[in-house]
Design a protein around this motif. Structure first.
Motif, PDB file in Angstrom:
ATOM      1  N   ILE A   1     -14.224  -2.796   5.446  1.00 38.33           N
ATOM      2  CA  ILE A   1     -12.768  -2.939   5.343  1.00 38.33           C
ATOM      3  C   ILE A   1     -12.418  -4.046   4.355  1.00 38.33           C
ATOM      4  N   MET A   2     -13.104  -5.186   4.464  1.00 41.18           N
ATOM      5  CA  MET A   2     -12.814  -6.310   3.560  1.00 41.18           C
ATOM      6  C   MET A   2     -13.084  -5.943   2.100  1.00 41.18           C
ATOM      7  N   MET A   3     -14.258  -5.385   1.850  1.00 36.21           N
ATOM      8  CA  MET A   3     -14.650  -5.106   0.466  1.00 36.21           C
ATOM      9  C   MET A   3     -13.812  -3.983  -0.137  1.00 36.21           C
ATOM     10  N   THR A   4     -13.531  -2.975   0.664  1.00 39.04           N
ATOM     11  CA  THR A   4     -12.744  -1.853   0.142  1.00 39.04           C
ATOM     12  C   THR A   4     -11.346  -2.308  -0.215  1.00 39.04           C
ATOM     13  N   MET A   5     -10.707  -3.060   0.688  1.00 37.27           N
ATOM     14  CA  MET A   5      -9.320  -3.469   0.436  1.00 37.27           C
ATOM     15  C   MET A   5      -9.213  -4.437  -0.738  1.00 37.27           C
ATOM     16  N   HIS A   6     -10.291  -5.177  -1.001  1.00 34.11           N
ATOM     17  CA  HIS A   6     -10.234  -6.089  -2.130  1.00 34.11           C
ATOM     18  C   HIS A   6     -10.532  -5.398  -3.463  1.00 34.11           C
ATOM     19  N   LEU A   7     -11.490  -4.475  -3.441  1.00 36.19           N
ATOM     20  CA  LEU A   7     -11.961  -3.902  -4.705  1.00 36.19           C
ATOM     21  C   LEU A   7     -11.308  -2.571  -5.063  1.00 36.19           C
ATOM     22  N   CYS A   8     -10.809  -1.848  -4.074  1.00 37.88           N
ATOM     23  CA  CYS A   8     -10.344  -0.486  -4.301  1.00 37.88           C
ATOM     24  C   CYS A   8      -8.832  -0.432  -4.114  1.00 37.88           C
ATOM     25  N   LYS A   9      -8.128  -0.056  -5.163  1.00 38.10           N
ATOM     26  CA  LYS A   9      -6.669  -0.013  -5.113  1.00 38.10           C
ATOM     27  C   LYS A   9      -6.179   1.413  -5.393  1.00 38.10           C
ATOM     28  N   ASP A  10      -4.985   1.746  -4.832  1.00 36.86           N
ATOM     29  CA  ASP A  10      -4.424   3.064  -5.118  1.00 36.86           C
ATOM     30  C   ASP A  10      -3.696   3.035  -6.458  1.00 36.86           C
ATOM     31  N   GLU A  11      -3.019   4.124  -6.799  1.00 43.23           N
ATOM     32  CA  GLU A  11      -2.366   4.225  -8.113  1.00 43.23           C
ATOM     33  C   GLU A  11      -1.258   3.199  -8.298  1.00 43.23           C
TER      34      GLU A  11
END
Length: 957
Positions: free
Chosen positions: A520-530
Motif C-alpha cells: 500500500i505504501m509503495m504503490t500509493m507513493h510510486l503509482c499515480k492515476d491520470e
C-alpha cells in the motif's frame, strides 16, 4: 458419462484443454468492466502446502465467478525469487554434488548456478497450482527478478533516494550469524526454552552508596556475554530504591568502564531487580533507550557472533566515537558468544559479584532458514523512511478506499502503521536485486539505474574507480511493487490502465505488516492515476485464517503434521506418507514419534479424493478470518457429495438424452408442456439458491456459499426433486413428461454453472454432455458461460409452500413405517383428517406423486362423522395423517420387540443412575464427562417415554 466418478481420469486432461484453449486469459473487451487479482507470489523453492491450496481456491472461486459475469478478468501469476531460501538450496546442492562453496565459484558464476537451478527445478509449485485448477493467465507469468520487475525495482530505489525517502545508516538489525545477513522479523522464529536469569553486582563509582548503604546495585540479565558492551544502567525514575542514584555512575566489572545510571519510564520497577543493564549495540529495547539518552553503542561481536579482538565504539547516531576504549580482555577475544557467556559468569563468580542464578523461561529468536540464534547486530544498511510513506496508506484504509475483510484486521494494520519504524531493505546475499549504488575510493556514494548513468550525472572521469554495493534488496522490497510492477510500470501500459488497481488481495494475517502494508505504501507513493492522484494496489484485503491439523496444532515439518494437498488429490499409501514426512529429519527420536503418529492417524494412507472435493472442503470451512482445523472426514463427505452430483447427473442424462425435452421445435414449445408443482418448485428453489450464493460470494462468505450449494444439490435437487419426477416420468402424460425432462436438464445445467467456481472439473465434465441436449447453448466450455443470477419472476412462493407440504406428507409416512416396523414396500391405506382446506387442493394436485413415492394403496379424506379405527398418526401442516394399524403388524411380535427395547433402555438408565449416585465419582470426574453422562441419561428417559407411548398404541389395537 462413465458409470462411476473418477476425478483422476478427468482433471488433468480438462486443465490442459482449458489452458491450451486460452480460456484463462482476459477477453480484452475494454468496454466491459475489468476485474483482477494479483496472486501472492510463492517462493520458487516452495512446494504447495495447505495454506497455498486454501488461498488459491478462494482466489480461483472469485476469478471464475467474475469471468462468468463477463468481465475482462485477469488473475496475475508469478513467483518470488526468495533470496535466502534459494541461495541456501543452491549452496547445499553444490556442496553435496561438488564439495564446493559459493566462494569457489565467485559471485557471478554462483548466480549463474542459481539461474540454472531455477530453470530446471524452480517450477514445482506452479505445476502443483495447475493441479488445483488455478485459472491464472500463464502467458503473463512473472518472476520477481525478470527484466521487467528488475527495472521496476531499480526505478523505485532511485526515485525514493532522489526524494530523500531512502538512506544508508548504521542501526540495529536481526542478524543471522550462520547466513551472515540481516533478516526480517517474519524470518525470526521464537522458541520457548528453559534458561537462566543471572543477577550480577555492579559496583557504584566515586564512593556512592544506595539508600540501604550498599556500594553496588544488582542487575539481572539472560545474556551475560553482552556485559562487555554495556554503556549504561537504567532504573525507573520513580523507583524509591534507586531514584537518588540517577546521574551517578557504576564501574562495569571486567572492563572497568565507568557508565551512567539513568532514569527511563520503560523500566518495570517490579520486574527482577529493577536495575537494567543497557547494551545499545546488542538489544533492540536497549537501542531505543540508548537513543533517548544519547548513550554510546559498543559492538563486541563479529558477524560470526564471536567476541571481537577490539570493540567498535559509536555515538548514538551511528558515528565513530572515542568516548570509550575499544579494548576487550584478551582471554575473551575470539570466543563464540556462548563460551563467552560461561566464562563471564565464572569471572563474576570469582570476583564475588555473582549474586544469584534463577531458572527463567525464555523466548529465544532463531533464524527460520539458518536455524541458529539470531543476534541483534549493529550494521550499516539501507533504510526507507517508512513514516512518510505510511500517512497516505493509513488514510486509504481510514476513508474506506481499501477495506479489510474481516474488518477487525484494520486495528492490527493501524497499530503497526501509526508506530512504524524505518524499513531495512538491504541483505548481505548474492542472490537478489543488487542495490543500484556505487562507491568511489573516498567512500562517496552514487545512486543510479546503471553505472553509466551515475558517471554521466556526476561527471565522473573514467579514472575514477567505482564499486557497486555488494548487498541485495530484501525480497519484500521487490514484492511490494507486485501489483503494478507486473503490469509494466514504470511505463504507463494499457495493462496498468486496465487492471490496476486490482480488486482483491487474498492473504494471511501474518504478512499484513511485511507485505500488505508495504504494498500500500509503495504503490500509493510510486503509482499515480491520470490525474496524478495516488493509486491504491487493491480495493479489498480478504484475510484468511491458518489451516491447522485435526488437533488445532499449527502444521510444521518438525511436528510431522504437514499435509500436502497433492496427496489428498492423488492419494498416497501409508509407507510413502511416512517416508515423505520423515525425510531429512535430523533427530531420530522425533522421526520415530512422527512415524508412529502418522501410522495411527492415517492407517490406510490417504485415498485419492480429487481436486474438486478438496476445493469444496476448503471453501466450506472458510469462515471469515478464523483458523481451520483440518478434518479428513469432511473431505470424505464432500467426495461423497461429488459422487452424488455425478450420479444425479447420470440419472438426468439417462432420462433426457434420447427424449423430447422441449428444445427440438419452435421457441414456444414450452407452452405445450404441463409443468408440475415439483417442476415449479425446483425452479423457485434454484432462484433462491442463486440469490444466496451470489450474495455470499460478494460478502466473502465462501463457507456459506458452499453450504448453500450443498443444501440445494443434495437435499432439494437430488433427494427430493429427482424422486418427485419419477412418478411423472413413469406414469405422467406426454406433456407432463416433456416438462419434467425440460426442467431436469435446464435446472441441472444452471446448477452446474452455479457450482463451477468451486467445483470446476466435475461441472465442466458433466456440462459437456448436458450441452448436447440443450440445443441453444453456445460455446465450448462452462467457464465462459454466464453465472446464474437471481430472477425474481421465476420465484413462486405459493409453490414453495405446497411442496413443503408434500415433503412433510411423504416424510410422515416414512417415519411411521420406521416407528412401527412396517415394511417399506407394503402398500398402505392412508386417511387425512383435514383442518386446512388448502390441504385438500394440495392432495388433489399431488395425489399421483404421493401414492407413488409413499407406496400407498390410496389416500382418503375423512368425513366429519366417520368412526376412526386405531391408527398411527402424524401432523402434516394443520391436518392429521392417519394409518389404520389393524392387520399391518403382528401385535404380539411387535409388543415383544418393544418390551425387549424398553428393558434394554431401563437397564442403561439403571447403570447411569448408579454411576451418578456415586458421590466420589461425581466429585473427581471432569465436569465435561459428568455433563455428558447426564445428557445421555436425559436422552434415554425421552426414548423410554416414546417407547411406552408406542407400546400403549399397539396394545390398544
Amino acid at each position: 458419462m462413465e458409470k462411476t466418478y473418477h476425478p483422476t481420469s478427468i482433471e488433468q486432461a480438462l486443465y490442459q484443454f482449458w489452458e491450451e484453449a486460452g480460456y484463462f486469459k482476459p477477453h480484452g473487451d475494454t468496454s466491459k468492466d475489468a476485474y483482477s487479482i494479483m496472486i501472492p507470489p510463492p517462493n520458487i523453492t516452495g512446494n504447495l502446502h495447505m495454506g497455498h491450496a486454501f488461498q488459491e481456491t478462494i482466489m480461483d472461486i472469485l476469478i471464475r465467478c467474475e469471468r462468468m459475469k463477463g468481465k475482462n478478468t485477469l488473475w496475475q501469476v508469478g513467483t518470488d525469487h526468495a533470496g535466502i531460501a534459494t541461495q541456501m538450496v543452491v549452496e547445499r546442492k553444490i556442496a553435496a554434488e561438488e564439495g564446493k562453496t559459493k566462494h569457489n565459484y565467485g559471485r557471478d558464476a554462483f548466480i549463474n548456478k542459481i539461474w540454472e537451478w531455477k530453470n530446471e527445478s524452480g517450477g514445482t509449485i506452479t505445476k502443483q497450482m495447475r493441479r488445483l485448477g488455478a485459472s491464472v493467465d500463464w502467458n503473463r507469468e512473472r518472476f520477481t527478478m525478470d527484466d521487467g520487475l528488475s527495472n521496476a525495482v531499480q526505478e523505485a530505489f532511485v526515485r525514493l533516494y532522489q526524494e530523500n525517502l531512502l538512506y544508508r545508516g548504521k542501526r540495529l538489525v536481526n542478524w543471522d550469524p550462520k547466513l551472515h545477513t540481516a533478516i526480517s522479523d517474519i524470518e525470526v522464529e521464537n522458541k520457548n526454552i528453559k534458561g537462566y536469569m543471572w543477577h550480577f553486582r555492579y559496583p557504584l563509582a566515586d564512593g556512592v552508596k544506595t539508600a540501604k548503604g550498599k556500594n553496588y546495585i544488582v542487575v539481572a540479565t539472560t545474556r551475560p556475554e553482552t556485559i562487555l558492551g554495556d554503556t549504561g544502567v537504567a532504573i525507573h525514575p520513580k523507583d524509591p530504591r534507586y531514584m537518588d542514584l540517577i546521574g551517578k555512575k557504576i564501574i562495569l566489572p571486567i572492563v572497568d568502564r565507568k557508565i551512567p545510571i539513568l532514569g527511563d519510564e520503560y523500566i518495570d520497577m517490579s520486574k527482577n531487580t529493577g536495575c537494567v543493564k543497557i547494551t545499545p549495540a546488542h538489544d533492540f529495547n536497549d537501542y531505543e533507550i540508548g537513543k533517548r539518552h544519547n548513550l554510546a553503542m559498543i559492538n563486541i561481536l563479529t558477524f560470526n557472533a564471536d567476541i571481537r579482538d577490539s570493540a567498535e565504539v559509536f555515538s548514538s547516531n551511528g558515528e565513530k566515537s572515542n568516548i570509550y576504549s575499544t579494548e576487550i580482555p584478551v582471554k575473551y577475544q575470539g570466543m563464540d558468544r556462548f563460551s563467552a557467556r560461561k566464562a563471564i559468569v565464572d569471572e563474576f563468580d570469582k570476583l564475588g559479584l555473582l549474586e544469584d542464578i534463577k531458572d527463567h523461561d525464555l523466548a529465544i529468536p532463531y533464524g527460520d532458514r539458518g536455524g541458529v540464534v539470531i543476534e541483534p547486530m549493529l550494521t550499516t544498511q539501507w533504510y526507507v523512511h517508512a513514516a512518510a510513506l505510511a500517512k497516505p496508506a493509513i488514510k486509504a484504509v481510514e476513508n474506506g478506499n481499501i477495506r479489510f475483510v474481516p474488518q477487525q484486521y484494520e486495528n492490527m494494520y493501524f497499530a503497526w502503521m501509526r508506530n512504524i519504524q524505518d524499513w531495512c531493505i538491504s541483505r548481505q546475499l548474492w542472490w537478489g536485486h543488487r542495490i543500484p549504488a556505487w562507491y568511489d575510493n573516498d567512500g562517496n556514494v552514487y545512486v543510479g539505474r546503471t553505472e553509466e548513468e551515475v558517471r554521466g550525472q556526476h561527471n565522473l572521469e573514467p579514472i575514477v574507480v567505482l564499486r557497486q554495493d555488494d548487498d541485495v534488496l530484501d525480497t519484500w522490497f521487490s514484492s511490494s511493487l507486485w501489483t503494478f510492477g507486473t503490469q509494466g510500470w514504470p511505463e504507463q501500459t494499457n495493462d496498468l490502465k486496465t487492471f490496476h488497481p486490482s480488486d482483491v488481495l487474498v492473504t494471511a494475517f501474518d504478512i499484513i505488516f511485511f507485505w500488505v502494508a508495504r504494498m500500500i505504501m509503495m504503490t500509493m507513493h510510486l503509482c499515480k492515476d491520470e490525474d496524478g492522484n495516488p493509486q491504491i494496489p487493491f480495493k479489498t484485503i480478504y484475510v484468511t485464517g491458518l489451516i491447522r491439523d485435526e488437533n488445532g496444532e499449527k502444521m510444521s515439518k518438525s511436528k510431522g503434521n504437514v499435509l500436502d494437498p497433492i496427496y489428498m488429490i492423488d492419494g498416497i499409501d501409508l509407507e510413502s506418507l511416512v517416508k515423505k514426512r520423515c525425510d531429512n529429519m535430523m533427530q531420530p527420536q522425533l522421526a520415530e514419534k512422527i512415524k508412529k503418529n502418522t501410522r495411527e492417524t492415517f492407517k490406510g494412507g490417504i485415498k485419492p479424493y480429487g481436486t474438486d472435493a478438496l476445493r469444496f472442503t476448503l471453501a466450506a470451512m472458510a469462515s471469515t478470518g478464523r483458523d481451520i482445523n483440518w478434518d479428513m472426514k469432511r473431505l470424505e463427505g464432500y467426495r461423497n457429495f461429488c459422487n452424488k452430483i455425478w450420479n444425479a447427473s447420470r440419472y438426468v442424462l439417462i432420462n433426457t438424452k434420447e427424449y423430447d425435452c422441449g428444445f427440438s421445435s419452435s421457441q414456444d414449445q414450452c407452452s405445450e408442456m404441463e409443468f408440475s408443482l415439483a417442476d415449479k418448485w425446483i425452479e423457485s428453489q434454484f432462484q433462491l439458491t442463486a440469490k444466496d450464493f451470489n450474495a455470499h460470494i460478494d460478502n466473502f462468505r465462501f463457507d456459506m456459499a458452499a453450504n448453500t450449494l450443498y443444501e440445494f444439490i443434495w437435499n432439494q435437487f437430488c433427494d427430493w426433486y429427482l424422486e418427485l419426477t419419477k412418478a411423472i416420468l413413469w406414469k405422467g402424460t406426454k406433456v407432463q413428461q416433456c416438462a419434467a425432462r425440460y426442467t431436469l436438464i435446464t435446472v441441472l445445467e444452471k446448477t452446474l454453472r452455479l457450482s463451477h467456481p468451486i467445483l470446476p472439473y466435475i461441472t465442466e465434465s458433466i456440462w459437456q454432455d448436458v450441452k448436447q441436449i440443450i440445443s441453444h447453448i453456445e460455446g465450448n466450455t462452462i467457464m465462459l458461460q454466464p453465472l446464474p443470477q437471481y430472477e425474481e419472476t421465476l420465484l413462486d412462493i405459493e409453490t414453495l409452500a405446497d411442496i413443503e407440504w408434500v415433503k412433510a406428507f411423504i416424510t410422515a409416512i416414512r417415519n411411521l413405517r420406521a416407528k412401527y416396523n412396517i415394511a417399506p414396500n407394503k402398500e398402505l391405506d392412508v386417511m387425512l383428517n383435514v383442518i386446512d382446506e388448502n390441504d385438500v387442493e394440495r392432495l388433489k394436485a399431488n395425489k399421483q406423486v404421493l401414492v407413488f413415492l409413499a407406496k400407498l394403496k390410496g389416500i382418503r379424506v375423512l368425513t366429519e362423522d366417520e368412526e376412526v379405527p386405531a391408527c398411527a398418526t402424524s401432523l402434516v401442516g394443520k391436518s392429521t395423517l392417519m394409518i389404520p394399524m389393524g392387520g399391518l403388524i403382528n401385535k404380539n411380535i411387535e409388543l415383544a420387540r418393544l418390551n425387549k427395547e424398553i428393558a434394554k433402555i431401563k437397564n442403561e438408565i439403571k447403570h447411569i443412575d448408579y454411576k451418578l449416585c456415586n458421590k466420589e465419582f461425581v466429585a473427581k470426574a471432569p465436569k465435561t464427562i459428568v455433563t455428558a453422562i447426564r445428557d445421555k441419561l436425559n436422552g434415554y428417559n425421552e426414548t423410554l417415554v416414546k417407547l411406552n407411548k408406542q407400546k400403549a398404541t399397539i396394545a390398544g389395537l
